[in-house]
Design an enzyme around this catalytic site. Sequence first.
Site, PDB file in Angstrom:
ATOM      1  N   HIS A  19       0.820  -1.152   0.136  1.00  0.00           N
ATOM      2  CA  HIS A  19      -0.013   0.063  -0.058  1.00  0.00           C
ATOM      3  C   HIS A  19       0.969   1.136  -0.076  1.00  0.00           C
ATOM      4  CE1 HIS A  19      -3.233  -2.639   2.399  1.00  0.00           C
ATOM      5  NE2 HIS A  19      -3.528  -2.657   1.098  1.00  0.00           N
ATOM      6  N   LYS A  43     -16.027 -10.318   8.675  1.00  0.00           N
ATOM      7  CA  LYS A  43     -16.024 -11.518   9.778  1.00  0.00           C
ATOM      8  C   LYS A  43     -14.370 -11.497  10.289  1.00  0.00           C
ATOM      9  CE  LYS A  43     -18.788 -13.932   7.832  1.00  0.00           C
ATOM     10  NZ  LYS A  43     -18.727 -15.257   7.084  1.00  0.00           N
ATOM     11  N   ARG A  91      -1.977  -6.280  -8.426  1.00  0.00           N
ATOM     12  CA  ARG A  91      -0.679  -7.268  -8.154  1.00  0.00           C
ATOM     13  C   ARG A  91      -0.561  -8.366  -9.063  1.00  0.00           C
ATOM     14  NH1 ARG A  91      -2.931  -7.579  -2.306  1.00  0.00           N
ATOM     15  NH2 ARG A  91      -4.742  -7.521  -3.762  1.00  0.00           N
ATOM     16  N   SER A 129      -2.771  -7.843   2.659  1.00  0.00           N
ATOM     17  CA  SER A 129      -3.175  -7.585   4.293  1.00  0.00           C
ATOM     18  C   SER A 129      -3.596  -9.047   4.632  1.00  0.00           C
ATOM     19  CB  SER A 129      -4.411  -6.812   4.255  1.00  0.00           C
ATOM     20  OG  SER A 129      -3.932  -5.566   3.660  1.00  0.00           O
TER      21      SER A 129
HETATM   22  P1  ADP Z   1      -5.753  -6.281   0.124  1.00  0.00           P
HETATM   23  O1  ADP Z   1      -6.330  -6.747  -0.962  1.00  0.00           O
HETATM   24  O2  ADP Z   1      -4.269  -6.484   0.544  1.00  0.00           O
HETATM   25  O3  ADP Z   1      -6.627  -6.732   1.499  1.00  0.00           O
HETATM   26  P2  ADP Z   1      -6.864  -3.655   0.106  1.00  0.00           P
HETATM   27  O4  ADP Z   1      -8.319  -4.072  -0.064  1.00  0.00           O
HETATM   28  O5  ADP Z   1      -6.579  -2.737   1.433  1.00  0.00           O
HETATM   29  O6  ADP Z   1      -5.780  -4.823   0.132  1.00  0.00           O
HETATM   30  O7  ADP Z   1      -6.383  -3.025  -1.207  1.00  0.00           O
HETATM   31  C1  ADP Z   1      -6.332  -1.548  -1.462  1.00  0.00           C
HETATM   32  C2  ADP Z   1      -5.636  -1.472  -2.749  1.00  0.00           C
HETATM   33  O8  ADP Z   1      -4.197  -1.413  -2.920  1.00  0.00           O
HETATM   34  C3  ADP Z   1      -6.305  -2.414  -3.982  1.00  0.00           C
HETATM   35  O9  ADP Z   1      -6.172  -1.474  -5.119  1.00  0.00           O
HETATM   36  C4  ADP Z   1      -5.346  -3.411  -4.085  1.00  0.00           C
HETATM   37  O10 ADP Z   1      -4.991  -3.939  -5.087  1.00  0.00           O
HETATM   38  C5  ADP Z   1      -3.908  -2.638  -3.564  1.00  0.00           C
HETATM   39  N1  ADP Z   1      -2.790  -3.436  -3.010  1.00  0.00           N
HETATM   40  C6  ADP Z   1      -2.882  -4.132  -1.844  1.00  0.00           C
HETATM   41  N2  ADP Z   1      -1.718  -4.641  -1.750  1.00  0.00           N
HETATM   42  C7  ADP Z   1      -0.917  -4.272  -2.691  1.00  0.00           C
HETATM   43  C8  ADP Z   1       0.463  -4.444  -3.009  1.00  0.00           C
HETATM   44  N3  ADP Z   1       1.139  -5.531  -2.415  1.00  0.00           N
HETATM   45  N4  ADP Z   1       0.897  -3.973  -4.045  1.00  0.00           N
HETATM   46  C9  ADP Z   1      -0.094  -3.118  -4.890  1.00  0.00           C
HETATM   47  N5  ADP Z   1      -1.143  -2.807  -4.703  1.00  0.00           N
HETATM   48  C10 ADP Z   1      -1.728  -3.536  -3.372  1.00  0.00           C
END
Ligand code: ADP
Length: 159
Positions: A19, A43, A91, A129
């Site tokens: 992120h 959940k 990703r 995450s």
């Molecule tokens: P996750 O999918 O890891 O639970 P989020 O819903 O918080 O994460 O993701 C928010 C945004 O950040 C999404 O667009 C997701 O594709 C992107 N994102 C999450 N992890 C990465 C990463 N390792 N590299 C690039 N973008 C990421």
Amino acid sequence: MPPRIALYPGSFDPPTNGHLSIIQRGLKMFDGLIVAVLKNPAKDELFSVEERVQLLRGAVNDKRVQVKTFSGLLVKFAQQEGVNAVLRGLRAVSDFEYEFQMANMNRKLDPEIETLFMMTGEDYFYISSRFVRDVARLGGEVRGLVPQNVLEALKKRFK
Ligand code: ADP
């Protein structure tokens, strides 16, 4: 010209270095970012929405970045904030289908809002995450995958 601001939405449970990399790279394209934490009681939530906001603020600490929460439709939140760019990270191919559908649905809901994708760097493509949560829960090492303040919060949570 008004400042160009993008919304970077997600769950951020917890924020990872993946992120942060998108945030840092996004700041090269935009004057500012609104990191928008989705209030969506899952959940297997690890940190509360308020905790995630604090973790993001602690990890980013750049006055060009605001951290806010939202619930409901992303396009409504974007309209409310007066922002017409949404930034997302990609990703792997597996992210693509969902992201493609969501970007198109959002464009249908508001044609003025564009979704922009940044491909993740080679150091971050495997970080999610969910994996961080699972590895930390099982006592694995997540140093290097998350910012320092998140590492400490995870240690405390699973002590
Ligand atoms: P996750 O999918 O890891 O639970 P989020 O819903 O918080 O994460 O993701 C928010 C945004 O950040 C999404 O667009 C997701 O594709 C992107 N994102 C999450 N992890 C990465 C990463 N390792 N590299 C690039 N973008 C990421």
